[in-house]
Design a protein around this motif. Structure first.
Motif, PDB file in Angstrom:
ATOM      1  N   UNK A  18       3.585  -5.903  11.662  1.00 28.75           N
ATOM      2  CA  UNK A  18       3.101  -5.593  10.379  1.00 28.75           C
ATOM      3  C   UNK A  18       3.233  -6.775   9.305  1.00 28.75           C
ATOM      4  N   UNK A  19       2.178  -6.664   8.456  1.00 25.74           N
ATOM      5  CA  UNK A  19       2.173  -7.956   7.630  1.00 25.74           C
ATOM      6  C   UNK A  19       3.432  -8.077   6.766  1.00 25.74           C
ATOM      7  N   UNK A  20       4.018  -7.017   6.320  1.00 30.08           N
ATOM      8  CA  UNK A  20       5.245  -7.135   5.266  1.00 30.08           C
ATOM      9  C   UNK A  20       6.350  -6.781   5.986  1.00 30.08           C
ATOM     10  N   UNK A  21       6.517  -7.026   7.303  1.00 31.54           N
ATOM     11  CA  UNK A  21       7.633  -6.496   8.019  1.00 31.54           C
ATOM     12  C   UNK A  21       9.099  -7.301   7.813  1.00 31.54           C
ATOM     13  N   UNK A  22       8.826  -8.655   7.514  1.00 33.23           N
ATOM     14  CA  UNK A  22      10.027  -9.451   7.282  1.00 33.23           C
ATOM     15  C   UNK A  22      10.459  -9.263   5.653  1.00 33.23           C
ATOM     16  N   UNK A  23       9.402  -8.777   4.805  1.00 36.96           N
ATOM     17  CA  UNK A  23       9.875  -8.515   3.448  1.00 36.96           C
ATOM     18  C   UNK A  23      10.568  -7.220   3.625  1.00 36.96           C
ATOM     19  N   UNK A  24      10.121  -6.315   4.316  1.00 36.55           N
ATOM     20  CA  UNK A  24      10.644  -4.974   4.361  1.00 36.55           C
ATOM     21  C   UNK A  24      12.163  -5.173   4.988  1.00 36.55           C
ATOM     22  N   UNK A  25      12.187  -6.081   6.056  1.00 33.95           N
ATOM     23  CA  UNK A  25      13.606  -6.159   6.792  1.00 33.95           C
ATOM     24  C   UNK A  25      14.707  -6.766   5.768  1.00 33.95           C
ATOM     25  N   UNK A  84       0.989  -1.320  -0.031  1.00 36.36           N
ATOM     26  CA  UNK A  84      -0.088  -0.002  -0.030  1.00 36.36           C
ATOM     27  C   UNK A  84       1.045   1.178   0.024  1.00 36.36           C
ATOM     28  N   UNK A  85       0.356   2.433  -0.268  1.00 39.03           N
ATOM     29  CA  UNK A  85       1.103   3.664  -0.221  1.00 39.03           C
ATOM     30  C   UNK A  85       1.554   4.073   1.050  1.00 39.03           C
ATOM     31  N   UNK A  86       0.860   3.575   2.322  1.00 38.41           N
ATOM     32  CA  UNK A  86       1.340   3.991   3.515  1.00 38.41           C
ATOM     33  C   UNK A  86       2.592   3.135   3.767  1.00 38.41           C
ATOM     34  N   UNK A 132      11.535  -2.258  13.671  1.00 39.71           N
ATOM     35  CA  UNK A 132      10.279  -1.550  14.452  1.00 39.71           C
ATOM     36  C   UNK A 132       9.147  -2.243  13.677  1.00 39.71           C
ATOM     37  N   UNK A 133       9.003  -2.339  12.321  1.00 38.38           N
ATOM     38  CA  UNK A 133       7.754  -3.197  11.633  1.00 38.38           C
ATOM     39  C   UNK A 133       7.582  -4.560  12.158  1.00 38.38           C
ATOM     40  N   UNK A 134       9.052  -5.075  12.500  1.00 39.26           N
ATOM     41  CA  UNK A 134       9.030  -6.442  12.742  1.00 39.26           C
ATOM     42  C   UNK A 134       8.226  -6.560  14.312  1.00 39.26           C
ATOM     43  N   UNK A 135       8.521  -5.889  15.147  1.00 43.90           N
ATOM     44  CA  UNK A 135       8.108  -5.709  16.413  1.00 43.90           C
ATOM     45  C   UNK A 135       6.633  -5.330  16.601  1.00 43.90           C
ATOM     46  N   UNK A 136       6.391  -4.366  15.738  1.00 46.67           N
ATOM     47  CA  UNK A 136       4.749  -4.183  15.633  1.00 46.67           C
ATOM     48  C   UNK A 136       4.109  -4.945  14.804  1.00 46.67           C
ATOM     49  N   UNK A 195       0.398   5.429  11.880  1.00 44.13           N
ATOM     50  CA  UNK A 195      -0.630   5.438  11.131  1.00 44.13           C
ATOM     51  C   UNK A 195      -1.298   4.023  10.276  1.00 44.13           C
ATOM     52  N   UNK A 196      -0.224   3.249  10.301  1.00 39.10           N
ATOM     53  CA  UNK A 196      -0.721   1.918   9.769  1.00 39.10           C
ATOM     54  C   UNK A 196      -1.408   0.940  10.902  1.00 39.10           C
ATOM     55  N   UNK A 197      -1.021   1.155  12.152  1.00 33.97           N
ATOM     56  CA  UNK A 197      -1.474   0.380  13.261  1.00 33.97           C
ATOM     57  C   UNK A 197      -2.836   1.241  14.125  1.00 33.97           C
ATOM     58  N   UNK A 198      -3.085   2.197  13.795  1.00 37.36           N
ATOM     59  CA  UNK A 198      -4.032   3.009  14.812  1.00 37.36           C
ATOM     60  C   UNK A 198      -4.988   3.885  13.792  1.00 37.36           C
TER      61      UNK A 198
END
Length: 491
Positions: free
Chosen positions: A357-364, A116-118, A351-355, A173-176
């Motif tokens: 988020x669905x694509x956190x591992x991809x981002x990392x 997504x854009x966010x 931070x996305x891993x700990x949060x 913004x993604x989680x709230x």
């Protein structure tokens, strides 16, 4: 499972090998970042299998701790008189430049990663900041123009807070559901304002305490300084400010103040910062699994996003941000190419891993690959690029002399290092002709690579390094005699 003795032996090997790699790093032009991360990947479960590590929270804790120490050491060694003329363009690069870089990368990430854009904005924010340690490690053997070096130093020291703010904001913004862009924008000014104020206040407090307390051992003074660095970050973060910005500002204040046992504090923090870099990179290397990282899809995505970052986003941000400032085309090109990514994006990617988020591992994984390619491509070519653009001078020569600076706390006196320049009033005069204040004595003069023993007929020459024993109550008089407003700082 390691026994205590085996674990300590492994740590010892990590430190020794890590330090020795810095020698190969400078000789072959390979950034130390790559070598340290390589050690971690080799020791991990996909390598030799010595250590299994997948705790993102612990890696983040170690990473932030290391960043605090590294930023503090960077601020201590930064001269305000050097960065003051380039403060405005550097701060613009550290804020507007990071935003522009993040936006351009975000557009590419939106389509390349099919998010997504966010989420694209989040990825752009993670890779938005540059790495000061890596840039100057690559340039340390060359004389780069003072303006350009100061710009890169100030930008790298102050852009991490912006990248962290953007990263945390997009995660919010993604989680709230109720979070909005206006509230995030308001938080930015609050965080940066509180960080700036806290940095100045705690920096002054640290300088005051270091100079007033009379400790039994000189080795305790660096511990106080390090304690203030950690206190500055944590206290500022607790009250809602940017802890990383506060640490760098506090270090600037401390580093440009008159300090008891100044040399001891600086030397300790330099060594400790190196140790933190080594430990942080090794931990981050352990956290990644090469079998997941070096997949064809990740490689293609990482290469494309690295190309966008290096050849489009960074140059566009630099050229747009520096409009109206007196930077030549060649200087802008080098600043663009020197946008080397380092450990900060990898830490931010936790931070996305700990949060969750669905694509956190991809981002990392993609962020890790982007950092590796940036370090390999830019890190190994910064010095040749600077030479090609004519922005370096002769290779720096390290003097053979070594003279320890001391502060004699109980005698209320210190030995000060002062470099003579064209504005020094006593230049061209002999020591016997100079009307020194009481309690002032020239102990030694370093001229080039020669130690000159001072006597009455010794003439002060431009470029001389003077080691002056002075009582603290006479420092103001000595400053007036030398004739430079900031040559010898006052208490």
């Amino acid at each position: 499972m390691f026994s205590t003795d085996q674990f300590l032996m492994l740590i010892a090997f990590f430190f020794i090998i890590g330090v020795l790699t810095t020698k190969f790093s400078s000789r072959f032009g390979i950034p130390a970042l790559i070598l340290f991360i390589g050690i971690g990947m080799l020791a991990g479960s996909d390598g030799l299998g010595l250590i299994y590590f997948d705790d993102a929270s612990l890696a983040q804790l170690i990473g932030i701790f290391a960043l605090v120490i590294i930023l503090f050491e960077g601020g201590l060694s930064t001269k305000w008189t050097t960065i003051k003329p380039v403060a405005v363009p550097s701060l613009l690069l550290a804020t507007v430049g990071v935003i522009l870089t993040s936006l351009i990368v975000a557009v590419a990430a939106r389509f390349v990663l099919d998010v997504t854009w966010l989420e694209g904005m989040l990825f752009g924010a993670i890779v938005g900041s540059t790495d000061a340690a890596a840039v100057f490690a690559a340039l340390k053997n060359h004389n780069i123009s003072e303006k350009l070096g100061a710009t890169l130093e100030a930008e790298s020291g102050t852009n991490d807070p912006m990248a962290m703010f953007l990263t945390l904001s997009f995660i919010t913004l993604l989680t709230t559901d109720h979070a909005g862009f206006l509230s995030v924008a308001g938080d930015f000014f609050i965080q940066m304002g509180v960080g700036l104020a806290a940095g100045v206040l705690l920096g002054k407090a640290a300088s005051w305490l270091i100079n007033r307390v009379n400790l039994e051992s000189s080795g305790l003074y660096p511990i106080i300084a390090m304690g203030f660095a950690l206190l500055t970050y944590s206290l500022t973060a607790v009250v809602g400010g940017s802890g990383l910005l506060a640490v760098y500002i506090a270090a600037l204040v401390v580093g440009n103040s008159d300090l008891t046992y100044r040399h001891t504090i600086f030397s300790f923090n330099e060594g400790f910062a190196w140790m933190m870099q080594l430990g942080m990179f090794v931990i981050l290397g352990l956290l990644v699994f090469p079998s997941e990282l070096f997949q064809l899809e990740i490689i293609i995505q990482g290469l494309f996003l690295s190309t966008v970052l290096i050849l489009l986003a960074r140059p566009a941000a630099v050229f747009l941000t520096l409009i109206g400032f007196s930077y030549s085309l060649r200087e802008k090109l080098l600043v663009s190419w020197a946008g080397l990514r380092g450990a900060v994006p990898i830490v931010l990617a936790t931070f996305p891993l700990i949060a969750g988020l669905p694509n956190a591992q991809l981002f990392f994984n993609v962020v890790f690959f982007v950092v590796l390619t940036s370090a390999l491509i830019q890190g190994t070519s910064i010095s040749p690029a600077a030479e090609k653009l004519g922005l370096t001078g002769p290779k720096k020569v390290t003097p053979f002399h070594s003279l320890e600076l001391v502060s004699i706390g109980k005698a209320n006196a210190e030995i000060i290092e002062y470099t003579v320049n064209e504005e020094t009033r006593v230049i061209g005069q002999t020591l016997s002709d100079i009307d020194f204040p009481p309690d002032v004595l020239i102990n030694a003069i370093i001229r080039g690579e020669t130690l000159v023993t001072p006597y009455g007929e010794t003439t002060i020459e431009n470029g001389d390094i003077l080691y002056i024993l002075v009582s603290k109550k006479r420092k103001k008089d000595l400053k007036t005699l030398l004739g430079e407003r900031r040559s010898v700082p006052e208490d």
